[in-house]
Design an enzyme around this catalytic site. Structure first.
Site, PDB file in Angstrom:
ATOM      1  N   SER A 256       0.832  -1.193   0.000  1.00 11.92           N
ATOM      2  CA  SER A 256       0.000   0.000   0.000  1.00 11.92           C
ATOM      3  C   SER A 256       0.870   1.247   0.000  1.00 11.92           C
ATOM      4  O   SER A 256       1.998   1.232   0.493  1.00 11.92           O
ATOM      5  CB  SER A 256      -0.904  -0.046   1.231  1.00 11.92           C
ATOM      6  N   LYS A 257       0.299   2.345  -0.513  1.00 15.81           N
ATOM      7  CA  LYS A 257       1.129   3.549  -0.568  1.00 15.81           C
ATOM      8  C   LYS A 257       1.417   4.097   0.826  1.00 15.81           C
ATOM      9  O   LYS A 257       2.317   4.895   1.004  1.00 15.81           O
ATOM     10  CB  LYS A 257       0.550   4.601  -1.492  1.00 15.81           C
ATOM     11  N   ARG A 258       0.681   3.602   1.803  1.00 15.56           N
ATOM     12  CA  ARG A 258       0.980   3.970   3.186  1.00 15.56           C
ATOM     13  C   ARG A 258       2.366   3.490   3.601  1.00 15.56           C
ATOM     14  O   ARG A 258       2.964   4.036   4.520  1.00 15.56           O
ATOM     15  CB  ARG A 258      -0.018   3.304   4.126  1.00 15.56           C
TER      16      ARG A 258
END
Ligand code: GLU
Length: 552
Positions: A256-258
């Site tokens: 995830s871009k997190r």
């Protein structure tokens, strides 16, 4: 079988995720391998989160990857509306949705609802208090006629009256999946702002655009029974579904871009003294970000901050892989193996893994797509990229390298001309797995002559030893170097060879002292290239400085 029509339908709320690129690639491969068409549609019904800039970025990333679309927004040589099924931005398709809303309203299959957010939250809470999942259903005493009247003057949403039966989704990869009615709520199909929800727009558009095959990630599987029910209510044919396996990090977490934000957060914490100013954001924004893990710093702030803190950001979005200097062919080849393989062996019994787009198009089918999540193996991608860079013709590599630097390493472009980069390409290619590593083999170009430190062992071995000593050879040779004109690798190499022959020297006894003087160490690209890339003046300056330093 009629020629298939597939589609990729990104929401323009950020950069293109690598998983989205894989979906688009398989959609394109399936269509093109079966004489069909591949449609690109921008799903921008979430007006608050969508932006034109993000949409452009997605088109640009797809085009960069070489994943071209037949129908869709016009971009470079992609897209267009030859079948007249556009427009391809959902925000421009409201009339299609309104017509379909009316159809359902007339049939009593859609109905206005007036609950406020608070009321819905209460309904949810009381269901949960009774250990039940909250499923919205039309009330038994719902009066359609009076609700329609009320809807003329009051804000409302439209909900779809879910038919009271289980829905079976037939999936090419997962087989038949049955969803009981008890799990399917009367979903919202039109929001208060008059825009359709994702579920509704996707169904209307897939039908209007003639989509025959819906290929998308498994994260959408739970949406599919809702879509199938809506298709039934609207009298649409049901397309073929194929839900692709998820893509995970090697540790099994979601990619995830997190993850990028997480990496920077950890580094900020470790450093202890990073300020809002360092991060390039307001005090308030910074404080909120530090306190709340669900808040993310904007990407344009995250990248410079990571550079400053020397943190390597995990690549998640196509843009991240571009910045790191992966080549599109390597990325495409690698992501094609995420959840699929061609099932062919090469000599020695290993799986065939390296192939081009034409091969993928000709082989891709659902039969060889796995069900289980696949793990993203960066080392493997690096190996693909390394081999590709190494195998390129230097001129072609230099062009790609320059285009990359123009976007991501301006200082490199300022320091090196296109000719320089062409000249340096053969020295860089075998030593850089990605373009962002291209500076390493030519690091000497980016140091200030005044700061070069000379490797002690190399100095002892090549400068002080020998008869005559390396330093003396260098001192004698320097004026000869000054005469070389033009200062090209060939002319330099010729002069070096002449000089050695004339003086009865071995090439190494001249070459190594020069290398040390220019770079501080006894390793560098071929000497002619090293000297020419520095230029005559700078080379002589470095030799002079080195000799002075050694005689102190
Ligand atoms: N707009 C949706 C997304 O970006 C598309 C899902 C679909 O392919 O139906 O996830």
């Amino acid at each position: 079988m009629t020629n298939p029509i597939t589609r990729f339908a990104p929401s323009p709320t950020g950069h293109l995720h690598i998983g989205g690129a894989r979906t688009a690639l398989f959609c394109a491969a399936y269509a093109h391998g079966h004489a069909g068409r591949f449609v690109l549609r921008i799903e921008d019904t979430d007006q608050k989160r969508s932006s034109e800039a993000a949409a452009r970025g997605i088109l640009e990333d797809l085009a960069w990857l070489g994943i071209t679309w037949d129908d869709g927004p016009a971009f470079d040589s992609c897209g267009g509306d030859s079948r007249s099924v556009g427009p391809y931005y959902q925000s421009e398709r409201l009339s299609f949705y309104n017509e379909a809303f009316q159809k359902l309203l007339d049939a009593g299959l859609a109905y206005p609802c007036f609950e406020t957010t608070e009321e819905l939250a209460e309904m949810r809470q009381s269901a949960e208090a009774n250990k039940q999942t909250f499923i919205y259903r039309q009330r038994a005493d719902y009066d359609h006629a009076s609700a329609l009247k009320r809807a003329e003057s009051e804000e409302h949403v439209l909900r779809f009256k879910m038919p009271a039966q289980a829905v079976t989704v037939k999936d090419e990869i997962l087989g038949e999946v049955v969803f009981p009615y008890e799990e399917l709520d009367d979903l919202v199909i039109r929001k208060r702002d008059g825009f359709p929800t994702y579920h509704f727009a996707v169904v209307v558009d897939d039908q209007a655009m003639g989509v025959t095959h819906v290929i998308r990630g498994q994260e959408h599987l739970n949406n599919t029974p809702r879509h199938v029910a809506l298709m039934g209510a609207l009298g649409y044919p049901v397309p073929v579904f194929a839900h692709l396996p998820l893509i995970f990090n090697p540790d099994g977490s979601k990619m995830s871009k997190r993850d990028k934000d997480k990496a920077v957060r950890a580094a900020v914490k470790a450093a202890g003294d990073v300020t809002a100013q360092d991060a390039g954001v307001d005090e308030g924004v910074f404080a909120k970000w530090q306190k709340d893990k669900t808040v993310q710093l904007p990407q344009d702030k995250l990248v410079p901050l990571a550079e400053r803190l020397n943190v390597e950001l995990p690549e998640i979005e196509v843009e991240d892989f571009r910045r790191s200097g992966y080549l599109p062919e390597a990325v495409v080849n690698y992501i094609a193996l995420l959840g699929w393989n061609p099932g062919e062996k090469v000599e020695g019994g290993k799986d065939l893994e390296r192939f081009d787009r034409a091969y993928l198009d000709s082989k891709f089918d659902f039969g060889r797509v796995g069900k289980a999540a696949s793990k993203f193996d960066r080392e493997k991608l690096r190996a693909f990229n390394f081999d590709l860079i190494k195998s390129m013709e230097p001129g072609a590599f230099a062009k790609i390298w320059r285009a990359w630097a123009e976007r991501y390493d301006k200082a490199l472009v300022q320091r090196l001309s296109a000719e320089d980069m062409h000249m340096l390409a053969p020295a860089v290619q075998p030593r850089a797995a990605t373009l962002s590593e291209s500076r390493q083999p030519i690091a000497y170009l980016f140091v200030d002559a005044g700061t070069i430190e000379y490797d002690e062992k190399a100095v002892a071995k090549f400068m002080h030893k020998g008869e005559p000593a390396g330093a003396d050879v260098l001192r004698e040779f320097a004026p000869r170097l000054a005469e070389v004109e033009p200062f090209t690798p060939e002319a330099i190499e010729a002069r070096l060879a002449d000089y050695c022959e004339h003086e009865g020297l071995k090439m190494g006894s001249l070459a190594q002292p020069i290398r040390i003087a220019l770079t501080g160490a006894a390793v560098s690209p071929p000497l002619g290239v090293t000297l020419a890339s520095l230029g005559k003046e700078e080379s002589l300056r470095r030799i002079e400085r080195c000799l002075a330093a050694l005689t102190v």
